[in-house]
Design a protein around this motif. Structure first.
Motif, mmCIF file in Angstrom:
data_model
loop_
_atom_site.group_PDB
_atom_site.id
_atom_site.type_symbol
_atom_site.label_atom_id
_atom_site.label_comp_id
_atom_site.label_asym_id
_atom_site.label_seq_id
_atom_site.Cartn_x
_atom_site.Cartn_y
_atom_site.Cartn_z
ATOM 1 N N VAL A 187 0.817 -1.193 -0.035
ATOM 2 C CA VAL A 187 -0.181 -0.137 -0.324
ATOM 3 C C VAL A 187 0.687 1.491 0.075
ATOM 4 C CG1 VAL A 187 -1.759 1.307 1.267
ATOM 5 C CG2 VAL A 187 -1.488 -1.174 1.182
ATOM 6 N N ALA A 188 0.492 2.439 -0.415
ATOM 7 C CA ALA A 188 1.417 3.323 -0.857
ATOM 8 C C ALA A 188 0.326 4.382 -0.747
ATOM 9 C CB ALA A 188 1.915 3.518 -2.601
ATOM 10 N N PRO A 189 0.076 4.932 0.540
ATOM 11 C CA PRO A 189 -1.032 5.772 0.984
ATOM 12 C C PRO A 189 -0.480 7.142 0.973
ATOM 13 C CG PRO A 189 0.141 5.450 3.251
ATOM 14 C CD PRO A 189 0.818 4.038 1.830
ATOM 15 N N VAL A 232 0.337 -4.478 10.834
ATOM 16 C CA VAL A 232 -0.378 -4.070 9.675
ATOM 17 C C VAL A 232 -0.435 -3.943 8.592
ATOM 18 C CG1 VAL A 232 -2.697 -5.873 11.141
ATOM 19 C CG2 VAL A 232 -2.511 -3.996 10.845
ATOM 20 N N ALA A 233 0.279 -2.595 8.799
ATOM 21 C CA ALA A 233 0.877 -2.271 7.850
ATOM 22 C C ALA A 233 2.179 -0.743 7.723
ATOM 23 C CB ALA A 233 -0.794 -0.016 8.515
ATOM 24 N N PRO A 234 2.420 -1.893 6.793
ATOM 25 C CA PRO A 234 3.677 -2.063 6.809
ATOM 26 C C PRO A 234 4.533 -0.302 6.473
ATOM 27 C CG PRO A 234 3.693 -4.130 5.502
ATOM 28 C CD PRO A 234 2.122 -3.079 6.254
ATOM 29 N N SER A 235 5.443 -0.088 6.226
ATOM 30 C CA SER A 235 5.909 1.664 5.834
ATOM 31 C C SER A 235 5.834 1.114 4.559
ATOM 32 C CB SER A 235 7.278 1.893 5.958
ATOM 33 O OG SER A 235 7.198 2.186 8.164
ATOM 34 N N ALA A 236 5.999 2.492 3.566
ATOM 35 C CA ALA A 236 5.279 2.229 2.245
ATOM 36 C C ALA A 236 7.127 3.029 1.867
ATOM 37 C CB ALA A 236 4.404 3.526 1.623
#
Length: 114
Positions: A74-76, A91-95
């Protein structure tokens, strides 16, 4: 409120939270193809009558789960998702900065898309 169902409308680029038969919130996103495939959330919106019920967080969590199931990062770009990811690194690895840069370039190249 009853149970919220989250569904992916890939064609429309929306992850939708549905409750009691209506869309109560959504994340608008696109799929980046280059330099690598990634899901790029751009906006998170929850209907005012449904704010404060954890819907935006549920949408963000499902977006990361969807990306994991598809084997893509994911690239938020959405400020809410960026903040949510910072609070949930498990659950949200660094982009990847290169993917974030490419996602911003894609948005600039597609004005009016979001």
């Amino acid at each position: 409120m009853s149970e919220i169902e989250i569904r992916d409308d890939r064609a429309a680029g929306r992850l939708e939270a549905v409750g009691e038969g209506e869309v109560v919130g959504h994340v608008e996103y696109f799929v980046l193809e280059s330099p690598a495939r990634a899901l790029v959330p751009v906006h998170t919106i929850v209907e005012p009558a449904h704010e404060g019920k954890g819907i935006a967080g549920s949408l963000a969590r499902e977006l990361y789960a969807l990306a994991q199931r598809e084997g893509v990062p994911v690239a938020p770009l959405c400020p809410y998702v960026v903040a949510w990811a910072a609070r949930h690194p498990e659950v949200a690895p660094s982009a990847d900065p290169e993917l974030l840069s490419a996602a911003k370039d894609w948005l600039r190249a597609h004005p009016g898309r979001f």
